[in-house]
Design a protein around this motif. Sequence first.
Motif, PDB file in Angstrom:
ATOM      1  N   TYR A  83      -3.662   9.629 -11.347  1.00 28.90           N
ATOM      2  CA  TYR A  83      -3.347   8.266 -10.940  1.00 28.90           C
ATOM      3  C   TYR A  83      -2.737   8.276  -9.543  1.00 28.90           C
ATOM      4  CZ  TYR A  83      -3.951   6.502 -15.703  1.00 28.90           C
ATOM      5  OH  TYR A  83      -4.467   6.135 -16.919  1.00 28.90           O
ATOM      6  N   VAL A  84      -2.843   7.131  -8.854  1.00 24.81           N
ATOM      7  CA  VAL A  84      -2.235   6.968  -7.541  1.00 24.81           C
ATOM      8  C   VAL A  84      -1.255   5.816  -7.616  1.00 24.81           C
ATOM      9  CG1 VAL A  84      -2.673   6.407  -5.127  1.00 24.81           C
ATOM     10  CG2 VAL A  84      -4.289   7.836  -6.375  1.00 24.81           C
ATOM     11  N   GLY A  85      -0.085   6.009  -7.052  1.00 22.86           N
ATOM     12  CA  GLY A  85       0.912   4.940  -7.058  1.00 22.86           C
ATOM     13  C   GLY A  85       1.354   4.609  -8.475  1.00 22.86           C
ATOM     14  N   ASP A  86       1.524   3.306  -8.721  1.00 22.91           N
ATOM     15  CA  ASP A  86       2.011   2.842 -10.026  1.00 22.91           C
ATOM     16  C   ASP A  86       0.887   2.467 -10.996  1.00 22.91           C
ATOM     17  OD1 ASP A  86       4.656   3.227  -9.398  1.00 22.91           O
ATOM     18  OD2 ASP A  86       4.970   1.188  -8.695  1.00 22.91           O
ATOM     19  N   LYS A 110       8.394   9.746 -12.916  1.00 28.01           N
ATOM     20  CA  LYS A 110       7.235   9.671 -12.036  1.00 28.01           C
ATOM     21  C   LYS A 110       6.999  11.035 -11.395  1.00 28.01           C
ATOM     22  CE  LYS A 110       7.636   4.820 -10.786  1.00 28.01           C
ATOM     23  NZ  LYS A 110       7.719   3.876  -9.659  1.00 28.01           N
ATOM     24  N   LYS A 111       5.722  11.389 -11.280  1.00 25.50           N
ATOM     25  CA  LYS A 111       5.346  12.613 -10.591  1.00 25.50           C
ATOM     26  C   LYS A 111       5.264  12.309  -9.095  1.00 25.50           C
ATOM     27  CE  LYS A 111       2.348  14.306 -14.267  1.00 25.50           C
ATOM     28  NZ  LYS A 111       0.958  14.709 -14.530  1.00 25.50           N
ATOM     29  N   SER A 112       5.070  13.325  -8.295  1.00 24.87           N
ATOM     30  CA  SER A 112       4.971  13.120  -6.850  1.00 24.87           C
ATOM     31  C   SER A 112       3.784  12.232  -6.488  1.00 24.87           C
ATOM     32  CB  SER A 112       4.874  14.464  -6.128  1.00 24.87           C
ATOM     33  OG  SER A 112       3.726  15.174  -6.554  1.00 24.87           O
ATOM     34  N   GLU A 113       2.732  12.242  -7.309  1.00 23.00           N
ATOM     35  CA  GLU A 113       1.553  11.417  -7.054  1.00 23.00           C
ATOM     36  C   GLU A 113       1.883   9.922  -7.103  1.00 23.00           C
ATOM     37  OE1 GLU A 113       1.703  13.828  -9.307  1.00 23.00           O
ATOM     38  OE2 GLU A 113       0.079  15.227  -8.977  1.00 23.00           O
ATOM     39  N   ALA A 114       2.933   9.558  -7.798  1.00 20.97           N
ATOM     40  CA  ALA A 114       3.313   8.151  -7.915  1.00 20.97           C
ATOM     41  C   ALA A 114       3.784   7.597  -6.582  1.00 20.97           C
ATOM     42  CB  ALA A 114       4.406   7.966  -8.956  1.00 20.97           C
ATOM     43  N   TYR A 115       4.147   8.474  -5.679  1.00 25.09           N
ATOM     44  CA  TYR A 115       4.631   8.039  -4.372  1.00 25.09           C
ATOM     45  C   TYR A 115       3.541   8.080  -3.315  1.00 25.09           C
ATOM     46  CZ  TYR A 115       8.927   8.587  -6.904  1.00 25.09           C
ATOM     47  OH  TYR A 115       9.907   8.469  -7.852  1.00 25.09           O
ATOM     48  N   THR A 116       2.286   8.236  -3.751  1.00 27.58           N
ATOM     49  CA  THR A 116       1.145   8.230  -2.858  1.00 27.58           C
ATOM     50  C   THR A 116       0.414   6.906  -3.035  1.00 27.58           C
ATOM     51  OG1 THR A 116       0.916  10.611  -3.148  1.00 27.58           O
ATOM     52  CG2 THR A 116      -0.961   9.459  -2.207  1.00 27.58           C
ATOM     53  N   SER A 118      -4.230   4.526   0.196  1.00 24.11           N
ATOM     54  CA  SER A 118      -4.776   4.889   1.503  1.00 24.11           C
ATOM     55  C   SER A 118      -4.544   6.359   1.824  1.00 24.11           C
ATOM     56  CB  SER A 118      -4.151   4.019   2.594  1.00 24.11           C
ATOM     57  OG  SER A 118      -2.766   4.312   2.690  1.00 24.11           O
ATOM     58  N   GLY A 119      -3.826   7.054   0.952  1.00 30.94           N
ATOM     59  CA  GLY A 119      -3.553   8.460   1.174  1.00 30.94           C
ATOM     60  C   GLY A 119      -2.204   8.705   1.825  1.00 30.94           C
ATOM     61  N   GLU A 120      -1.476   7.663   2.177  1.00 29.12           N
ATOM     62  CA  GLU A 120      -0.156   7.815   2.782  1.00 29.12           C
ATOM     63  C   GLU A 120       0.860   8.141   1.682  1.00 29.12           C
ATOM     64  OE1 GLU A 120       0.965   4.431   5.148  1.00 29.12           O
ATOM     65  OE2 GLU A 120      -1.107   4.023   5.612  1.00 29.12           O
ATOM     66  N   VAL A 121       1.841   8.924   2.051  1.00 32.45           N
ATOM     67  CA  VAL A 121       2.917   9.244   1.115  1.00 32.45           C
ATOM     68  C   VAL A 121       4.106   8.337   1.412  1.00 32.45           C
ATOM     69  CG1 VAL A 121       4.514  11.023   0.350  1.00 32.45           C
ATOM     70  CG2 VAL A 121       2.141  11.627   0.877  1.00 32.45           C
ATOM     71  N   VAL A 122       4.630   7.718   0.369  1.00 26.28           N
ATOM     72  CA  VAL A 122       5.787   6.851   0.508  1.00 26.28           C
ATOM     73  C   VAL A 122       7.019   7.699   0.251  1.00 26.28           C
ATOM     74  CG1 VAL A 122       6.967   4.811  -0.373  1.00 26.28           C
ATOM     75  CG2 VAL A 122       4.467   4.863  -0.280  1.00 26.28           C
ATOM     76  N   LYS A 123       7.922   7.760   1.222  1.00 27.33           N
ATOM     77  CA  LYS A 123       9.137   8.571   1.075  1.00 27.33           C
ATOM     78  C   LYS A 123      10.274   7.682   0.608  1.00 27.33           C
ATOM     79  CE  LYS A 123       7.814  11.992   4.431  1.00 27.33           C
ATOM     80  NZ  LYS A 123       8.208  12.820   5.534  1.00 27.33           N
ATOM     81  N   GLN A 124      11.067   8.209  -0.323  1.00 32.72           N
ATOM     82  CA  GLN A 124      12.214   7.460  -0.810  1.00 32.72           C
ATOM     83  C   GLN A 124      13.480   8.188  -0.477  1.00 32.72           C
ATOM     84  OE1 GLN A 124      11.600   6.713  -4.987  1.00 32.72           O
ATOM     85  NE2 GLN A 124      10.542   4.832  -4.511  1.00 32.72           N
TER      86      GLN A 124
END
Length: 66
Positions: free
Chosen positions: A21-24, A51-57, A60-66
């Motif tokens: 999965y990508v994002g949420d 959430k796995k690290s993939e949840a923050y992608t 568009s392929g960009e990684v969302v940093k928290q």
Amino acid sequence: MPTTRILITKEGKVVIEGIGYVGDECLVDLQKIQQALESLGVQVNIEVQQKKSEAYTVSSGEVVKQ
């Protein structure tokens, strides 16, 4: 293609894992599974949600940093 893995332990605990999965997007499918179980009379109590690290992608392929 996203996949949902469901594991039921001997103690009756259910562990659900979203794969691919990508994002949420996995949260949407998790809610559908929860609703389906409740419609069958199965009481659902979510104890832990991680959430796995993939949840923050994002898609568009960009990684969302928290």
